[in-house]
Design a protein around this motif. Structure first.
Motif, PDB file in Angstrom:
ATOM      1  N   THR A 125      -1.136  -4.358   3.856  1.00  0.00           N
ATOM      2  CA  THR A 125      -0.835  -5.712   3.429  1.00  0.00           C
ATOM      3  C   THR A 125      -1.138  -6.705   4.539  1.00  0.00           C
ATOM      4  O   THR A 125      -1.490  -6.316   5.646  1.00  0.00           O
ATOM      5  CB  THR A 125       0.640  -5.800   2.993  1.00  0.00           C
ATOM      6  OG1 THR A 125       0.891  -7.067   2.419  1.00  0.00           O
ATOM      7  CG2 THR A 125       1.589  -5.551   4.149  1.00  0.00           C
ATOM      8  N   VAL A 127       0.551  -9.696   6.836  1.00  0.00           N
ATOM      9  CA  VAL A 127       1.871 -10.172   7.250  1.00  0.00           C
ATOM     10  C   VAL A 127       1.704 -11.353   8.203  1.00  0.00           C
ATOM     11  O   VAL A 127       0.659 -11.517   8.822  1.00  0.00           O
ATOM     12  CB  VAL A 127       2.682  -9.056   7.956  1.00  0.00           C
ATOM     13  CG1 VAL A 127       2.967  -7.911   6.999  1.00  0.00           C
ATOM     14  CG2 VAL A 127       1.972  -8.559   9.192  1.00  0.00           C
ATOM     15  N   LYS A 128       2.748 -12.141   8.307  1.00  0.00           N
ATOM     16  CA  LYS A 128       2.756 -13.190   9.320  1.00  0.00           C
ATOM     17  C   LYS A 128       3.000 -12.518  10.662  1.00  0.00           C
ATOM     18  O   LYS A 128       3.894 -11.670  10.788  1.00  0.00           O
ATOM     19  CB  LYS A 128       3.856 -14.213   9.032  1.00  0.00           C
ATOM     20  CG  LYS A 128       3.599 -15.038   7.800  1.00  0.00           C
ATOM     21  CD  LYS A 128       4.717 -16.031   7.579  1.00  0.00           C
ATOM     22  CE  LYS A 128       4.464 -16.819   6.306  1.00  0.00           C
ATOM     23  NZ  LYS A 128       5.588 -17.700   5.992  1.00  0.00           N
ATOM     24  N   ASP A 131       6.567 -11.968  11.783  1.00  0.00           N
ATOM     25  CA  ASP A 131       7.521 -11.262  10.924  1.00  0.00           C
ATOM     26  C   ASP A 131       7.698  -9.778  11.237  1.00  0.00           C
ATOM     27  O   ASP A 131       8.656  -9.171  10.783  1.00  0.00           O
ATOM     28  CB  ASP A 131       7.105 -11.384   9.456  1.00  0.00           C
ATOM     29  CG  ASP A 131       7.318 -12.791   8.905  1.00  0.00           C
ATOM     30  OD1 ASP A 131       7.911 -13.623   9.627  1.00  0.00           O
ATOM     31  OD2 ASP A 131       6.891 -13.042   7.769  1.00  0.00           O
ATOM     32  N   VAL A 132       6.774  -9.179  11.970  1.00  0.00           N
ATOM     33  CA  VAL A 132       6.818  -7.735  12.217  1.00  0.00           C
ATOM     34  C   VAL A 132       6.963  -7.482  13.708  1.00  0.00           C
ATOM     35  O   VAL A 132       6.249  -8.081  14.514  1.00  0.00           O
ATOM     36  CB  VAL A 132       5.538  -7.055  11.672  1.00  0.00           C
ATOM     37  CG1 VAL A 132       5.526  -5.576  11.995  1.00  0.00           C
ATOM     38  CG2 VAL A 132       5.401  -7.275  10.184  1.00  0.00           C
ATOM     39  N   SER A 167      -3.358 -14.491   9.053  1.00  0.00           N
ATOM     40  CA  SER A 167      -2.426 -13.421   8.742  1.00  0.00           C
ATOM     41  C   SER A 167      -3.009 -12.141   9.326  1.00  0.00           C
ATOM     42  O   SER A 167      -4.155 -12.093   9.712  1.00  0.00           O
ATOM     43  CB  SER A 167      -2.198 -13.282   7.235  1.00  0.00           C
ATOM     44  OG  SER A 167      -3.392 -12.955   6.586  1.00  0.00           O
ATOM     45  N   CYS A 170      -2.077  -5.165   8.173  1.00  0.00           N
ATOM     46  CA  CYS A 170      -1.109  -4.273   8.797  1.00  0.00           C
ATOM     47  C   CYS A 170      -0.679  -3.229   7.779  1.00  0.00           C
ATOM     48  O   CYS A 170      -0.397  -3.566   6.639  1.00  0.00           O
ATOM     49  CB  CYS A 170       0.092  -5.092   9.267  1.00  0.00           C
ATOM     50  SG  CYS A 170       1.306  -4.176  10.194  1.00  0.00           S
ATOM     51  N   SER A 179       5.134   0.154  11.839  1.00  0.00           N
ATOM     52  CA  SER A 179       3.886  -0.573  11.606  1.00  0.00           C
ATOM     53  C   SER A 179       2.714   0.156  12.229  1.00  0.00           C
ATOM     54  O   SER A 179       2.830   0.733  13.288  1.00  0.00           O
ATOM     55  CB  SER A 179       3.974  -1.966  12.213  1.00  0.00           C
ATOM     56  OG  SER A 179       4.995  -2.700  11.592  1.00  0.00           O
TER      57      SER A 179
END
Length: 184
Positions: A125, A127-128, A131-132, A167, A170, A179
Motif C-alpha cells: 500500500t 502510506v504517509k 504514519d509508519v 506517499s 510500503c 513494515s
C-alpha cells in the motif's frame, strides 16, 4: 562475458576476477559466476530446476499504487541456511540490481526478509511517511519513514522518488504491524 584475472593466491586458495562490461546480471555475484564457469568447464550444464508449490502467502496490492509501483513479486524460500557471508553477498547483488536495472530504485526495489518475522497477509500500500515507524536494519532506534529517508545512508535515491509521489510504497504485515520498506 569479459573478465580479467587480477590475481591468484595459491597459499590462500583464492582467485580474483574482475568482471568487465557485462550486461548479464547473473554474473554479478560469485554464485552466478560459479554457475557460468561450471557450464563453460563442462562440469554441470543446463539450468538448475527448482519446484514451486502452492502459494502460502496472500499479498494485496492497494489501488493507490497502480500509478507508482503497481506490481509486487514475492517468494518464500524454505529449508536453507544463509551464513552472514552469503547474506552479505545477496545484499550486494540486490543493491547492484536496485542501482542498475531498478534505476536507483525509481523503477524497482528489492527486499530480502526473514519470513519468520512476517505475519501474512501482506498489504502492499501507500502510506504517509509520518504514519509508519519501525527500527530499520543497522539502527537501534525506532524511526518514521521520513526520518529513515533523512538518516539512512541508502535512502537518498528513494527520498528523491518519494518527494515526487508524496506517499511511500510500503508492504505491511497486518498481524505483526511490521513494515517492509522499499530500500536496501
Amino acid at each position: 562475458m569479459k573478465a580479467e584475472v587480477k590475481g591468484v593466491d595459491e597459499k590462500e586458495g583464492t582467485l580474483s576476477v574482475e568482471m568487465k562490461d557485462t550486461a548479464r546480471a547473473d554474473l554479478w555475484s560469485i554464485e552466478g559466476l560459479t554457475r557460468a564457469l561450471r557450464g563453460y568447464l563442462n562440469i554441470e550444464k543446463g539450468i538448475k530446476q527448482y519446484s514451486a508449490g502452492k502459494s502460502i502467502v496472500e499479498v494485496n496490492v492497494r489501488p493507490q499504487l497502480y500509478g507508482v509501483r503497481p506490481y509486487i513479486c514475492c517468494a518464500v524460500i524454505k529449508n536453507i541456511h544463509l551464513s552472514h557471508k552469503i547474506i552479505k553477498g545477496i545484499m550486494h547483488l540486490q543493491d547492484k540490481l536496485d542501482q542498475t536495472n531498478g534505476r536507483n530504485r525509481q523503477k524497482t526495489s528489492i527486499g530480502i526478509y526473514n519470513f519468520d518475522l512476517i505475519k501474512p497477509p501482506v498489504e502492499y500500500t501507500a502510506v504517509k511517511p509520518t504514519d509508519v515507524k519501525f527500527i530499520p536494519l543497522g539502527f537501534e532506534d525506532q524511526m518514521s519513514l521520513d526520518e529513515i529517508l533523512e538518516r539512512h545512508p541508502k535512502a537518498s535515491n528513494t527520498a528523491t522518488l518519494l518527494n515526487v509521489i508524496h506517499s511511500t510504497p510500503c508492504s505491511m504485515t497486518a498481524k505483526a504491524k511490521s513494515s517492509l520498506f522499499p530500500q536496501s
